[in-house]
Design an enzyme around this catalytic site. Structure first.
Site, PDB file in Angstrom:
ATOM      1  N   THR A 100       7.129 -41.862  67.076  1.00 33.21           N
ATOM      2  CA  THR A 100       6.698 -41.292  68.365  1.00 33.21           C
ATOM      3  C   THR A 100       7.735 -40.363  68.956  1.00 33.21           C
ATOM      4  O   THR A 100       7.398 -39.378  69.609  1.00 33.21           O
ATOM      5  CB  THR A 100       6.403 -42.436  69.357  1.00 33.21           C
ATOM      6  OG1 THR A 100       5.279 -43.158  68.864  1.00 33.21           O
ATOM      7  CG2 THR A 100       6.105 -41.936  70.744  1.00 33.21           C
ATOM      8  N   SER A 123       5.933 -45.154  61.552  1.00 35.57           N
ATOM      9  CA  SER A 123       6.721 -46.238  60.931  1.00 35.57           C
ATOM     10  C   SER A 123       5.902 -47.431  60.470  1.00 35.57           C
ATOM     11  O   SER A 123       6.421 -48.295  59.760  1.00 35.57           O
ATOM     12  CB  SER A 123       7.831 -46.699  61.878  1.00 35.57           C
ATOM     13  OG  SER A 123       7.306 -47.535  62.904  1.00 35.57           O
ATOM     14  N   THR A 156       8.802 -46.847  66.488  1.00 36.94           N
ATOM     15  CA  THR A 156       9.226 -48.135  67.073  1.00 36.94           C
ATOM     16  C   THR A 156       8.505 -49.324  66.450  1.00 36.94           C
ATOM     17  O   THR A 156       8.962 -50.448  66.572  1.00 36.94           O
ATOM     18  CB  THR A 156       8.953 -48.147  68.587  1.00 36.94           C
ATOM     19  OG1 THR A 156       7.547 -47.958  68.795  1.00 36.94           O
ATOM     20  CG2 THR A 156       9.764 -47.087  69.304  1.00 36.94           C
TER      21      THR A 156
HETATM   22  N1  DGL Z   1       2.910 -45.108  64.929  1.00 35.58           N
HETATM   23  C1  DGL Z   1       3.985 -45.769  65.649  1.00 35.58           C
HETATM   24  C2  DGL Z   1       5.299 -45.660  64.852  1.00 35.58           C
HETATM   25  O1  DGL Z   1       5.505 -44.616  64.223  1.00 35.58           O
HETATM   26  C3  DGL Z   1       4.172 -45.167  67.002  1.00 35.58           C
HETATM   27  C4  DGL Z   1       5.072 -46.012  67.848  1.00 35.58           C
HETATM   28  C5  DGL Z   1       6.420 -45.355  68.146  1.00 35.58           C
HETATM   29  O2  DGL Z   1       7.048 -44.708  67.278  1.00 35.58           O
HETATM   30  O3  DGL Z   1       6.864 -45.577  69.267  1.00 35.58           O
HETATM   31  O4  DGL Z   1       6.073 -46.608  64.876  1.00 35.58           O
END
Ligand code: DGL
Length: 358
Positions: free
Chosen positions: A41, A88, A121
């Site tokens: 994000t 992630s 995250t």
């Molecule tokens: N798709 C989530 C990730 O890439 C989004 C959450 C974020 O990165 O805060 O972990």
């Protein structure tokens, strides 16, 4: 007639040269921090400035992330590498091995003082803990993310990135293990976990507590982890191209053995049981775990609760079942330690020692 203006010009030139040299000297004294970007994000974009859910993660490149925070140049000599660009939830062993090898290669260089990893995250706590066990340096490694995309009003990414670079370039962070820095707080990789699906204060180290804060342009530490990490660990991924398959089976009211049996049939070499309470084994699940153990799968009893010690021989006779208990590691972190343990040994006695050490 021309002498006086020439002298003035020359004096002006000397002053400018001295100022430029002074600025260059000052920059040269700044710590050298490499930013490894992986997506998430913090690199996300939304359709509008108020889009804080339903945005696209992993779209902004590392150069743009650095350019968006010019203040970074005042606190460190920063360079960036785009290691990969993913959300992630898609992080895997291949990415972990690639990232760990790059981190160790960079930290071995005398002209690198610290590393920041920008990361989604959702699995930041897992990547951080994996690196906590395989990074072979005392230099700071700081993993950072954001809960709002870069396009949002009050996006938290820029200040989180600034605080992460400050921490990675600091002497105070040396020897502290891999750190997770968001929301002005410094958490240890071993204990930190995501506690809220959407809010910016989501990362906490429940009960055992954070290590400190980043306030007033510097990190402030009040605690340090007592468990071994980085240079003190026995794990080395430098020659590994794959990691053992280890999975997690979650328990709940009315659970049966189907998931466990399926994971074992799919080739799991290790299995973490995310039990209820103090890692309790439901009657319908115990035979499947016991049978898996007898077939060579290493079983770790953990708990879905998230805090507290899963006590050996408490809710089950681990000595008799030849199981390992996860200490205070939550299931997703117990999986990481078990995976690395299996690169060294299949002895449950030795693996239990590891769970009491890291
Ligand atoms: N798709 C989530 C990730 O890439 C989004 C959450 C974020 O990165 O805060 O972990």
């Amino acid at each position: 007639m021309y002498l006086k203006p020439m002298r003035t010009l020359f004096a002006l030139f000397l002053c400018l040269f001295a100022l430029a040299a002074q600025a260059q000297t000052a920059t040269a004294k700044l710590p050298r921090v490499v930013i490894l970007a992986t997506g998430g994000t913090i690199a996300g974009t939304g359709a509008t400035s108020t889009t804080t859910v339903g945005y696209t993660a992993a779209t902004v490149g590392v150069d743009a992330l650095i350019k968006a925070v010019p203040e970074l140049q005042k606190v460190a000599q920063v360079s960036g590498e785009q290691v990969f660009q993913i959300a992630s939830e898609n992080m895997g062993n291949e990415q972990w091995l690639l990232l760990a090898k790059r981190v160790n290669a960079l930290l071995a260089k005398p002209d690198v003082d610290g590393i920041v990893i920008t990361h989604g995250t959702d699995t930041i706590e897992e990547t951080a803990y994996f690196l906590n066990l395989v990074v072979k340096s005392r230099k700071p490694v700081v993993v950072v993310g954001a809960m709002r995309p870069s396009t949002a009003i009050s996006a938290d990414g820029p200040i989180n990135l600034y605080n992460a670079v400050l921490t990675a370039g600091s002497q105070e962070a040396v020897g502290k293990g891999v750190l997770v820095v968001l929301n002005d707080q410094i958490n240890a990789a071993r204990e930190v976990t995501k506690t809220n699906t959407v809010t910016t204060d989501t990362f906490k180290s429940p009960e055992l507590g954070m290590l400190g804060y980043v306030v007033g342009n510097q990190p402030h530490f009040y605690r340090a982890s007592t468990r071994k990490h980085t240079l003190e660990t026995e794990f080395d991924v430098s020659n590994l191209t794959a990691l053992p398959q280890v999975d997690i089976a979650y328990s709940y009211a009315n659970v049966g053995p189907a998931a466990i049996n399926a994971l074992v049939a799919a080739g799991a070499k290790g299995l973490v049981h995310a039990g209820v309470g103090d890692g309790s084994l439901p009657t319908k699940v115990r035979p499947a775990l016991s049978s898996a153990r007898k077939n060579g799968v290493v079983i770790v009893r953990s708990s879905r609760v998230g805090q507290g010690i899963v006590a050996r021989n408490g809710e089950a006779n681990d000595d008799e079942l030849d199981f390992v208990v996860s200490d205070t590691l939550n299931p997703q972190k117990a999986r990481i330690l078990l995976m690395l343990a299996l690169t060294k040994t299949t002895s449950t006695k030795d693996i239990q020692r590891m769970f009491s050490t890291y």
